[in-house]
Design a protein around this motif. Sequence first.
Motif, PDB file in Angstrom:
ATOM      1  N   UNK A  32       3.199   5.370  16.034  1.00  0.00           N
ATOM      2  CA  UNK A  32       2.675   5.208  14.671  1.00  0.00           C
ATOM      3  C   UNK A  32       3.809   5.314  13.651  1.00  0.00           C
ATOM      4  N   UNK A  33       4.766   6.232  13.925  1.00  0.00           N
ATOM      5  CA  UNK A  33       5.906   6.347  13.006  1.00  0.00           C
ATOM      6  C   UNK A  33       6.723   5.063  12.976  1.00  0.00           C
ATOM      7  N   UNK A  34       6.923   4.465  14.159  1.00  0.00           N
ATOM      8  CA  UNK A  34       7.671   3.204  14.204  1.00  0.00           C
ATOM      9  C   UNK A  34       6.915   2.111  13.463  1.00  0.00           C
ATOM     10  N   UNK A  51       4.863   2.482  10.911  1.00  0.00           N
ATOM     11  CA  UNK A  51       4.985   2.684   9.458  1.00  0.00           C
ATOM     12  C   UNK A  51       6.379   2.285   8.981  1.00  0.00           C
ATOM     13  N   UNK A  52       7.401   2.582   9.800  1.00  0.00           N
ATOM     14  CA  UNK A  52       8.754   2.181   9.437  1.00  0.00           C
ATOM     15  C   UNK A  52       8.898   0.673   9.366  1.00  0.00           C
ATOM     16  N   UNK A  75       6.488  -1.341   8.696  1.00  0.00           N
ATOM     17  CA  UNK A  75       5.767  -1.795   7.490  1.00  0.00           C
ATOM     18  C   UNK A  75       6.635  -1.640   6.258  1.00  0.00           C
ATOM     19  N   UNK A  76       7.382  -0.534   6.196  1.00  0.00           N
ATOM     20  CA  UNK A  76       8.237  -0.330   5.020  1.00  0.00           C
ATOM     21  C   UNK A  76       9.314  -1.392   4.916  1.00  0.00           C
ATOM     22  N   UNK A 109       6.839  -5.171   5.195  1.00  0.00           N
ATOM     23  CA  UNK A 109       5.623  -5.222   4.393  1.00  0.00           C
ATOM     24  C   UNK A 109       4.485  -5.972   5.066  1.00  0.00           C
ATOM     25  N   UNK A 143       1.833  -5.773   8.935  1.00  0.00           N
ATOM     26  CA  UNK A 143       1.583  -5.218  10.256  1.00  0.00           C
ATOM     27  C   UNK A 143       1.565  -6.301  11.325  1.00  0.00           C
ATOM     28  N   UNK A 186      -3.081   2.047   4.673  1.00  0.00           N
ATOM     29  CA  UNK A 186      -2.247   1.040   4.009  1.00  0.00           C
ATOM     30  C   UNK A 186      -2.996  -0.281   3.983  1.00  0.00           C
ATOM     31  N   UNK A 237      -3.210  -4.045   4.088  1.00  0.00           N
ATOM     32  CA  UNK A 237      -2.393  -5.159   4.547  1.00  0.00           C
ATOM     33  C   UNK A 237      -2.890  -6.430   3.880  1.00  0.00           C
ATOM     34  N   UNK A 283      13.509   9.158  12.951  1.00  0.00           N
ATOM     35  CA  UNK A 283      12.969   7.949  12.338  1.00  0.00           C
ATOM     36  C   UNK A 283      12.615   8.170  10.884  1.00  0.00           C
ATOM     37  N   UNK A 306      14.832   7.447   6.299  1.00  0.00           N
ATOM     38  CA  UNK A 306      14.210   6.868   5.124  1.00  0.00           C
ATOM     39  C   UNK A 306      14.291   7.809   3.923  1.00  0.00           C
ATOM     40  N   UNK A 336       4.704  12.814   8.936  1.00  0.00           N
ATOM     41  CA  UNK A 336       3.857  11.657   8.634  1.00  0.00           C
ATOM     42  C   UNK A 336       3.167  11.788   7.288  1.00  0.00           C
ATOM     43  N   UNK A 392       5.341   2.290   0.656  1.00  0.00           N
ATOM     44  CA  UNK A 392       5.420   1.391  -0.492  1.00  0.00           C
ATOM     45  C   UNK A 392       4.053   0.891  -0.947  1.00  0.00           C
TER      46      UNK A 392
END
Lengths: 94, 171, 156
Positions: free
Chosen positions: A71-73, A75-76, A78-79, A82, A84, B71, B73, B164, B168, C148, C154
């Motif tokens: 999930x962290x990857x 979200x990264x 997505x950042x 922009x 999914x 989020x 999309x 990770x 950021x 998290x 963004x």
Amino acid sequence: MMKKNIIKLIMSTIIINYSIQVFFVLSGYKLQGDLLVFSADNNILNMVDPIPQIIVLMAILIGLAVNAVLVTIAIGLYQKFETFDITKMFEVKE
Amino acid sequence: MTELVVLLIVMIIGAVVALEIKDLLSSVVIIGALGLCLSVGFVLLKAPDLAMVQLVVELILMVILIRATVIEDKHDNNKKRENAYFFVVISSLVVFLSAAFFIIRKLPIFGKPIFRISYAYLKDLNINALGSNILASLMLDWRVFDVFGCMIALFVAVICVLLLVKGKRKI
Amino acid sequence: MPEKKNNLNLSYKSKGMSLAVKTVTRLSVGMLLLYGVNMTLHGHMIPGGGFAAGIFIALAFLNLILAFGKDPAKERLNQRRMAIIMGLGLILFLFIGMLGFGKGFFFADFFKNNTGFFSILGGKNIPFYNIAISLQVSSGLLTIFLCLTLLKIKGE
């Protein structure tokens, strides 16, 4: 596994994880077996097989940690991109 | 045994629905319901420790997944891939099912496990010097190297998340 | 006279969810934490053990974070502190394993068949392992969750 959305892909790995856990515990089940807790009226040799349960107990925790990393990857990603959608991620922007 | 069969059928239907439904948030909620069904199934299979761990892990997993789903999309979420991927999936499914068909025939009958490895350990247990929870005493005495490996895996996963995130933004 | 800084900012007026959620959380968090500690110390007696206890303790703090917003969590739970606790749990586990060299080999059970005072522990060194496991699991899961939640995205 045929979806484009990356969250759905993570969900499919979670479902595979669940099915393997159920399979392991089912393979160790004994009909009319006893619980794995010692008491006076329990015969210690008539119990459910403990080895699959030990393995599954660790597999649950490792699955949780691996899913958190995924999930962290996501979200990264997505950042950075922009989106999914994994097919649109590496397209060249015009 | 009928309640276990009903529960497993509900879980299979729920898994298909969770992957095919359009709304992402509702599919996360269905995943949560699947985990609760799995926990009830562990109780029916006489594994109370597993049920307890699964119940709590499910809660944390749902919170993490909802964190990712809030989020918005902009693109359409529910498209499928091209036809070339379809053949890859079908062929791998055929290989998997044919392998499973030969393997499942070799397995022992349901309800009668082989019970050979743990029998050797359980036979010469000293019952007087033993805690009541046999699972914990087996896990931390005989399979303790496995637990150690599990803890190292958890440690590495946490370090991965930290790396990770820290690239950021600093917390 | 300088004003005393309120460290635990758990008032009703802080950010977060509604008043009913906050009240229920303040009542129930202590019990959850107590249940986790109880499960750690009685891990050789009741179903549960170190893994479940660690997740329960993590869930208690997670409940606080969800109900009272990010700011009290940022003050109280430093990422560095959590990493230190996590490493401590792993090192404690390894140290107990190393103590087994006194009896012969790695991870040997140095309390086995003891009939003295330590027979209250079930005759094994399981409670010590349980304490180490619950420390490591709870702090590790909390670290993941903090990363998290505090990550800003963004699109929001």
